[in-house]
Design an enzyme around this catalytic site. Structure first.
Site, mmCIF file in Angstrom:
data_model
loop_
_atom_site.group_PDB
_atom_site.id
_atom_site.type_symbol
_atom_site.label_atom_id
_atom_site.label_comp_id
_atom_site.label_asym_id
_atom_site.label_seq_id
_atom_site.Cartn_x
_atom_site.Cartn_y
_atom_site.Cartn_z
ATOM 1 N N ASP A 101 48.258 69.462 75.457
ATOM 2 C CA ASP A 101 48.806 68.622 76.525
ATOM 3 C C ASP A 101 50.315 68.832 76.597
ATOM 4 O OD1 ASP A 101 49.589 67.268 74.171
ATOM 5 O OD2 ASP A 101 47.909 65.882 74.338
ATOM 6 N N ASP B 16 53.855 66.846 76.811
ATOM 7 C CA ASP B 16 54.480 65.528 76.686
ATOM 8 C C ASP B 16 55.940 65.618 77.100
ATOM 9 O OD1 ASP B 16 52.165 64.286 75.487
ATOM 10 O OD2 ASP B 16 52.624 65.462 73.704
ATOM 11 N N ASP C 233 57.633 63.027 63.885
ATOM 12 C CA ASP C 233 57.010 63.141 62.561
ATOM 13 C C ASP C 233 57.464 64.380 61.783
ATOM 14 O OD1 ASP C 233 55.583 64.684 64.375
ATOM 15 O OD2 ASP C 233 53.621 63.817 63.929
HETATM 16 P P1 ATP Z 1 48.546 68.078 69.695
HETATM 17 O O1 ATP Z 1 48.759 67.503 71.061
HETATM 18 O O2 ATP Z 1 48.357 69.545 69.676
HETATM 19 O O3 ATP Z 1 47.544 67.348 68.906
HETATM 20 P P2 ATP Z 1 51.199 67.077 69.256
HETATM 21 O O4 ATP Z 1 52.228 67.385 68.209
HETATM 22 O O5 ATP Z 1 51.589 67.298 70.672
HETATM 23 O O6 ATP Z 1 49.904 67.878 68.866
HETATM 24 P P3 ATP Z 1 50.696 64.394 70.072
HETATM 25 O O7 ATP Z 1 49.826 63.371 69.439
HETATM 26 O O8 ATP Z 1 50.386 64.875 71.438
HETATM 27 O O9 ATP Z 1 50.751 65.596 69.043
HETATM 28 O O10 ATP Z 1 52.173 63.800 70.037
HETATM 29 C C1 ATP Z 1 53.256 64.378 70.733
HETATM 30 C C2 ATP Z 1 54.511 64.307 69.891
HETATM 31 O O11 ATP Z 1 54.838 62.943 69.624
HETATM 32 C C3 ATP Z 1 54.413 64.964 68.521
HETATM 33 O O12 ATP Z 1 54.662 66.340 68.568
HETATM 34 C C4 ATP Z 1 55.483 64.226 67.748
HETATM 35 O O13 ATP Z 1 56.761 64.692 68.067
HETATM 36 C C5 ATP Z 1 55.370 62.817 68.307
HETATM 37 N N1 ATP Z 1 54.444 61.967 67.517
HETATM 38 C C6 ATP Z 1 53.139 61.758 67.753
HETATM 39 N N2 ATP Z 1 52.612 60.922 66.856
HETATM 40 C C7 ATP Z 1 53.630 60.582 66.025
HETATM 41 C C8 ATP Z 1 53.725 59.724 64.891
HETATM 42 N N3 ATP Z 1 52.672 59.057 64.431
HETATM 43 N N4 ATP Z 1 54.943 59.612 64.296
HETATM 44 C C9 ATP Z 1 56.011 60.268 64.764
HETATM 45 N N5 ATP Z 1 55.986 61.099 65.813
HETATM 46 C C10 ATP Z 1 54.809 61.255 66.447
HETATM 47 MG MG MG Z 2 50.476 66.829 72.326
#
Ligand code: ATP
Ligand code: MG
Length: 450
Positions: free
Chosen positions: A71, A73, A153
């Protein structure tokens, strides 16, 4: 490409999130066309209204690694209300962590306002709230992009990309970590896990998905605070379990979860049963997860009901054994055990009823599939869970839980024409009902007294 990039700057401490390293367009492989049209439009609109806006997180990380992002963001300094006002088709979602969902055609873009740390005592309780153990129950304190980077994170997830100037802003040395294939938490690991224990699961998920190592301190802290995961609401853990196991890397994830003592928190009864493994529990779970991975990678459907049925099977077997010792007939014992196992599991990971009901039907079919004489075979074939129950049976046979033969019989039964089916069903000998007779407590069966 990444190797060259990381040579451009000296590594700082991961706790220091200061000025970003700016990687300009000619120094990185990303291009604006790789960003979804919807996400680009959102960033453009926010920027033209005077706000800061960037693509952030997994999409930047994955594109740098040549992977397809799940996705896109967007992070901005506009508040959720401001974002909501700017986009007609948008809505604010979440309470613990407010974000805005902006609809662009068929896409939904998640827009997050820059977050800051919760140090200011004057914070409004509606925006900032912690549990007695330090877990953030409300995380809606807004700040600058620097603050936001330090609240992300892992270093690899604190990369910001601006499609208009085509530059990447690296606030926490995420690029060198991506190059070294390291998952590196930002800040003090224990503190960051305390704030949100789900970050431990995220570390495992990324390690499995990307094939990265978890950096030593980031890993060591999990062993110290893994128990905190039990404080996460079961509904959130259900979502996280699906993300962990339905992404094509379930087998590796399962082993990592066990290695970091997190599996036993998510599935306590299964972890306990695995300690008593009669030899086929672990291979069974591994085989089920391998099949799930194969199906997902080849674009086939996977139902969480089947996945949970497999993960809880060892626990169910252990409990059914206890009920059977108490003289209950097998199907009754299984149903009782199924009820109890499901209730207990849902206290930790809230599996919705639309999955627990078919899960229990899959389990019951394991006792029904052997009883296939005459018309029973035809009725079973029409059962709406037949296919799942049959697949489950094949797994059990594969790992030696049951004698070979029954799976083949059902495979053949599905393949042949009606007349042959009839003949097959008629030639089956019904398995003996194992129900034990209750011994009547008649006066004569009591020991004689003088
Ligand atoms: P994917 O979408 O491939 O699962 P992602 O890293 O994009 O991985 P998301 O859950 O979409 O994960 O979250 C987007 C972003 O928000 C992350 O890359 C991170 O920077 C931040 N994030 C998400 N969850 C947390 C958390 N629990 N604590 C801190 N930062 C977070
Ligand atoms: Mg994501």
């Amino acid at each position: 490409m990444l190797k060259k990039l990381s040579k451009m700057f000296r590594r700082r401490s991961p706790t220091a999130v200061n000025e970003p390293h700016i990687i300009s367009s000619e120094q990185h492989p990303l291009s604006p066309e790789q960003i979804s049209a919807g996400a680009r439009k959102v960033v453009e609109q926010l920027s033209s209204d005077g706000y800061e806006a960037f693509l952030v997180g997994g999409c930047v990380r994955d594109l740098l690694m040549g992977l397809k992002p799940k996705d896109f963001d967007v992070a901005t300094d506009a508040t959720p209300e401001q974002v909501n006002q700017l986009f007609r088709r948008s809505r604010i979602v979440g309470r613990r962590f407010q974000i805005v969902h902006v609809r662009m055609g068929s896409e939904i873009i998640e827009v997050t306002t820059f977050r800051a740390h919760h140090t200011d005592k004057k914070n409004n309780r509606d925006d900032s709230r912690r549990s007695s153990k330090g877990m953030l129950l409300r995380d809606n304190i807004f700040g600058s992009i620097n603050d936001d980077a330090s609240r992300r994170d892992f270093t690899m997830n604190a990369l910001y990309y601006h499609p208009q100037d085509n530059s990447i802003y690296d606030y926490a040395d995420g690029l060198p970590d991506i190059e070294q294939r390291l998952i590196h938490i930002i800040g003090s690991p224990v503190e960051r896990y305390r704030e949100d224990p789900v970050r431990m699961l995220r570390a495992i998920r990324f390690a499995a998905k990307l094939g990265f190592q978890i950096e030593d301190n980031t890993a060591a802290a999990i062993t110290k605070v893994h128990n905190l995961l039990a404080d996460i609401p079961p509904a959130r853990l259900f979502d996280e379990v699906l993300k962990l196991l339905m992404n094509g890397h379930a087998l590796v994830t399962f082993h990592l979860l066990r290695q970091y003592q997190l599996f036993g928190i998510l599935f306590p009864a299964t972890e306990e049963a695995l300690a008593n493994d009669p030899g086929y529990y672990l291979p069974f779970v591994e085989k089920a997860l391998t099949n799930t991975d194969i199906r997902i990678r080849s674009g086939m459907r996977v139902t969480p009901a089947f996945l949970f049925a497999a993960l809880l099977w060892p626990a169910l077997k252990e409990l059914s054994k206890q009920f059977e010792q108490g003289d209950a007939p097998p199907l009754y014992a299984l149903q009782q055990a199924a009820g109890e196992i499901t209730t207990r599991q849902c206290q930790r990971v809230a599996i919705p009823r639309r999955f627990t009901l078919p899960m229990r039907e899959i389990w019951e079919l394991q006792l029904r599939l052997p009883r296939r004489a005459g018309s029973q075979a035809f009725r079973l074939l029409e059962n709406k869970r037949f296919r799942a129950g049959y697949d489950f049976l094949l797994l059990r046979e594969d790992v030696g839980e049951i004698e070979p033969g029954l799976g083949d019989w059902w495979t053949k039964f599905q393949d042949v024409d009606e007349d042959k089916r009839q003949a097959m069903a008629e030639s089956v000998q019904q398995p003996k009902n194992k129900r034990r007779r209750r011994r009547k407590k008649t006066p004569s069966s009591k020991p004689a007294h003088d």
